[in-house]
Design a protein around this motif. Structure first.
Motif, short mmCIF file in Angstrom:
data_model
loop_
_atom_site.label_atom_id
_atom_site.label_comp_id
_atom_site.label_asym_id
_atom_site.label_seq_id
_atom_site.Cartn_x
_atom_site.Cartn_y
_atom_site.Cartn_z
N LYS A 82 -46.48 -52.21 -20.59
CA LYS A 82 -47.33 -51.16 -20.01
C LYS A 82 -48.57 -51.02 -20.88
N SER A 96 -52.48 -49.27 -21.42
CA SER A 96 -53.11 -48.00 -21.10
C SER A 96 -54.62 -48.16 -21.10
N CYS A 152 -58.48 -51.09 -8.02
CA CYS A 152 -57.32 -51.79 -8.56
C CYS A 152 -56.66 -52.60 -7.46
N ASN A 189 -53.65 -53.63 -7.40
CA ASN A 189 -52.24 -53.27 -7.30
C ASN A 189 -52.03 -51.97 -6.51
N CYS A 190 -52.76 -50.90 -6.90
CA CYS A 190 -52.54 -49.59 -6.27
C CYS A 190 -53.67 -49.18 -5.32
N LYS A 229 -56.51 -47.90 -5.88
CA LYS A 229 -57.26 -46.70 -6.27
C LYS A 229 -58.47 -47.12 -7.10
N THR A 265 -60.72 -47.03 -10.19
CA THR A 265 -60.52 -46.75 -11.60
C THR A 265 -61.76 -47.17 -12.38
N CYS A 267 -55.64 -50.26 -15.41
CA CYS A 267 -55.85 -49.26 -14.37
C CYS A 267 -55.39 -47.90 -14.90
N TYR A 327 -54.17 -45.53 -13.24
CA TYR A 327 -53.05 -44.99 -12.46
C TYR A 327 -51.78 -45.82 -12.58
N CYS A 328 -51.88 -47.13 -12.38
CA CYS A 328 -50.68 -47.96 -12.39
C CYS A 328 -50.58 -48.85 -13.63
N ARG A 329 -51.60 -48.82 -14.49
CA ARG A 329 -51.65 -49.57 -15.75
C ARG A 329 -51.67 -51.09 -15.55
N GLU A 330 -52.15 -51.52 -14.42
CA GLU A 330 -52.31 -52.94 -14.13
C GLU A 330 -53.44 -53.49 -15.01
#
Length: 122
Positions: free
Chosen positions: A4, A6, A73, A75-76, A78, A80, A89, A91-94
């Motif tokens: 993960k 950040s 992003c 993945n999600c 959104k 960022t 990201c 939100y999803c930490r991609e």
């Protein structure tokens, strides 16, 4: 095991928030030294400086945040904000990158440094 990551903006905001709590805790400890005005005053001043430095960090990251590149992003989906060549990201930490040379490579925050580490594999 997925790591993960950040977002840099969130890391700096977390640091600024921790400065507030640290400053308040230092001032609270100063209350226990009422007998010694010098120690109490010193702790109150240090705590106040930590709290004020938090305001400076918040102002700095706010200015930095206005210059950040907004990306969607994958993945999600959104929007960022990204600082540097690689970031995560909010939100999803991609892991995200805008540099086409880094696509497909392992995420490493050292890619944001001006002086790149020497890669011994190549």
């Amino acid at each position: 095991m997925a790591l993960k990551y950040s977002n840099k903006i969130n890391k700096i905001r977390t640091f600024a928030l921790s400065l507030i709590f640290i400053g308040i805790a230092i001032m609270y400890v100063g209350i226990f030294f009422k007998q010694s005005m010098i120690v109490m005053s010193l702790l109150m001043i240090i705590g106040c400086l930590a709290t004020l430095s938090s305001a400076a960090v918040y102002a700095w990251i706010g200015l930095l945040s206005t210059k950040a590149v907004q990306v969607t992003c994958p993945n999600c989906s959104k929007v960022t904000k990204m600082l540097g060549r690689v970031d995560a990201c909010m939100y999803c930490r991609e892991p995200l990158t805008l540099d086409p040379n880094l696509e497909g490579k392992e995420f490493n925050e050292n890619y944001n440094r001006k002086k790149q580490p020497v890669n011994k594999e190549n």
